[in-house]
Motif scaffolding. Structure first.
Motif, mmCIF file in Angstrom:
data_model
loop_
_atom_site.group_PDB
_atom_site.id
_atom_site.type_symbol
_atom_site.label_atom_id
_atom_site.label_comp_id
_atom_site.label_asym_id
_atom_site.label_seq_id
_atom_site.Cartn_x
_atom_site.Cartn_y
_atom_site.Cartn_z
ATOM 1 N N ASP A 1 16.911 -18.752 -3.253
ATOM 2 C CA ASP A 1 16.949 -18.372 -4.659
ATOM 3 C C ASP A 1 16.562 -19.552 -5.554
ATOM 4 N N VAL B 1 15.254 -16.732 5.007
ATOM 5 C CA VAL B 1 16.629 -16.525 5.473
ATOM 6 C C VAL B 1 16.684 -16.259 6.978
ATOM 7 N N TYR C 1 12.209 -13.700 0.879
ATOM 8 C CA TYR C 1 13.574 -13.790 1.408
ATOM 9 C C TYR C 1 13.559 -13.710 2.934
ATOM 10 N N ARG D 1 21.558 -6.897 5.917
ATOM 11 C CA ARG D 1 22.658 -7.864 6.074
ATOM 12 C C ARG D 1 23.567 -7.432 7.212
ATOM 13 N N GLU E 1 20.369 -18.211 1.633
ATOM 14 C CA GLU E 1 20.150 -17.354 0.462
ATOM 15 C C GLU E 1 20.168 -18.186 -0.819
ATOM 16 N N ARG F 1 13.580 -6.801 4.060
ATOM 17 C CA ARG F 1 15.048 -6.852 4.044
ATOM 18 C C ARG F 1 15.698 -5.585 4.592
#
Length: 433
Positions: free
Chosen positions: A58, A130, A126, A214, A54, A167
């Motif tokens: 970023d 990830v 992302y 997550r 992450e 996500r």
């Protein structure tokens, strides 16, 4: 749909695969405590790899230098591979050289980072970056299991299919079941173990990767168990089972020996960290029992979650940190009407902010949500013309399930409460950290 008798699903989280010793312990658990029948092993990214990726993503998205962080993640995984090769040699791997499979994986990751498109949404990028954490972990766990059991161990990816909600991919159950059922031929042809990635999925009719939210590896295990008609699911954790509180916060925890699907679903919804909130429904729909056991003490009983009746449970204490308390008031002092609420809820959905608790008065409406800075500022931009807005960051949300007077007094003592709410079985409050 076909069913393989005795098939079970094991899920191992990041702490249970954090280094070579942990992965070798996973192998011992499968050998000494695994089912007699076929086994699907779902793995999370190793240790704190997701957090590291992450940070790298970023930095890359902002055009900043991430080379040192990426090199550290690669070195970490290469060391685990080397340690595994010394402990459990695998044909074709030379412990004195970098693992070529990992090198190839990091080449792909570096390519993805170099080619982030400015037109691509932050969340889409992302997922592409990830998700590599699970790929790397799955690769190493597969190597270890294959070296340990020598044959009939396979690795598979892309079994779960979703839409392109980045996500937070929404599962396409029909296509996922079709893919999962196709894998049954492996077991029919003698496979003992299939290793697969948690958290990740594939967009329907695309090679793009999505993630399930997550800590979504628990959900992966439940999805595959549902689609494969598994006999049971076991989630291996660093705690003795499902506890009434986080032992890192509360020293005097109680283990629930057994608990119903419904009670566990509510605890997960409120933020109990042991189980991902979406995990229980697919298992309850097919009456598949879920065990929560400790990889530190695999012989211990753990907790059995299934369709059962049980006496009143000990109060459960749940804390969610890094929360944001937002309040919306109509600018003309008119009541918060259904029309106002429709606008607020639509904006919350657009900003992808989940409401953890909400409360309204005559002229204001308050919600507590996880603090994601980009999303909160998007919400404020969407609503500031119509409402007067106030918000507090860095607050905490506490929930007590099955509360009594003593448990409320214990948890609220010395705290400044910003909001509180209770139902017949649940007490919640927001306070300063």
């Amino acid at each position: 749909m076909e069913k393989i008798p005795g098939l079970e699903v094991y899920k191992f989280g990041g702490a249970s695969v954090k280094d070579a010793a942990a992965i070798l312990n996973l192998c011992r658990i499968v050998r000494d405590f695994g089912p007699q029948g076929p086994l699907v092993v779902v793995v999370s990214a190793m240790g704190k790899t997701t957090n590291a990726l992450e940070e790298i993503y970023d930095l890359a998205y902002r055009g900043a230098d991430y080379s040192a962080q990426l090199a550290a993640v690669e070195a970490y995984h290469q060391k685990v591979s080397t340690d595994l090769s010394h402990a459990l040699p695998h044909p074709g791997l030379d412990a004195s050289k970098p693992d070529p499979g990992l090198e190839s994986g990091f080449d792909s990751l570096a390519y993805s980072l170099r080619n982030l498109s400015s037109s691509k949404s932050y969340d889409e990028g992302y997922d592409q970056v990830v998700s590599f954490g699970e790929f790397l972990s799955c690769y190493l766990v597969y190597q270890a299991l294959a070296g340990h059991f020598e044959e009939n161990v396979y690795s598979r990816a892309g079994l779960i299919v979703t839409d392109n909600t980045w996500r937070e991919g929404k599962v396409n159950w029909q296509e996922t079941e079709k893919r999962a059922q196709a894998e049954l031929t492996l077991f029919q042809n003698g496979a003992r173990i299939v290793v697969t990635e948690g958290f990740t999925a594939q967009v329907l009719n695309s090679h793009r990767t999505t993630t399930l939210g997550r800590e979504g590896s628990d959900y992966t295990a439940a999805i595959l168990a549902y689609c494969l008609r598994a006999e049971a699911v076991t989630i291996w954790k660093d705690v003795a089972g499902l506890l009434n509180a986080d032992p890192k916060i509360f020293p005097d925890t109680v283990r629930y020996p057994e608990i119903s699907y419904r009670e566990t679903i509510e605890m997960a919804y409120y933020g109990a960290s042991v189980i991902h909130p979406k995990t229980l429904k697919p298992l309850a729909d097919r009456n598949i029992p879920l065990r929560v056991k400790s990889f530190l003490d695999p012989a211990a009983a753990g907790t059995l979650i299934h369709d059962c009746q049980h006496p009143a449970l000990a109060p459960a204490f749940i804390r969610k940190t890094d929360q944001c308390l937002l309040s919306f008031a109509s600018k003309d002092f008119s009541f918060i009407s259904e029309e106002n609420l429709a606008v607020i809820f639509a904006a919350l959905a657009q900003a992808k902010l989940k409401i953890n608790v909400m409360q309204n008065s005559a002229i204001s409406f308050s919600v507590c949500t996880d603090f994601v800075e980009r999303r909160v500022h998007l919400l404020l931009d969407l609503l500031r013309e119509q409402f007067t807005l106030h918000y507090n960051t860095g607050v905490q949300l506490f929930t007590i399930k099955n509360y009594d007077a003593a448990s409320i007094a214990r948890l609220t003592e010395g705290k400044r409460l910003l909001l509180e709410q209770r139902t017949r079985g649940t007490f919640q409050f927001v306070c300063q950290a």
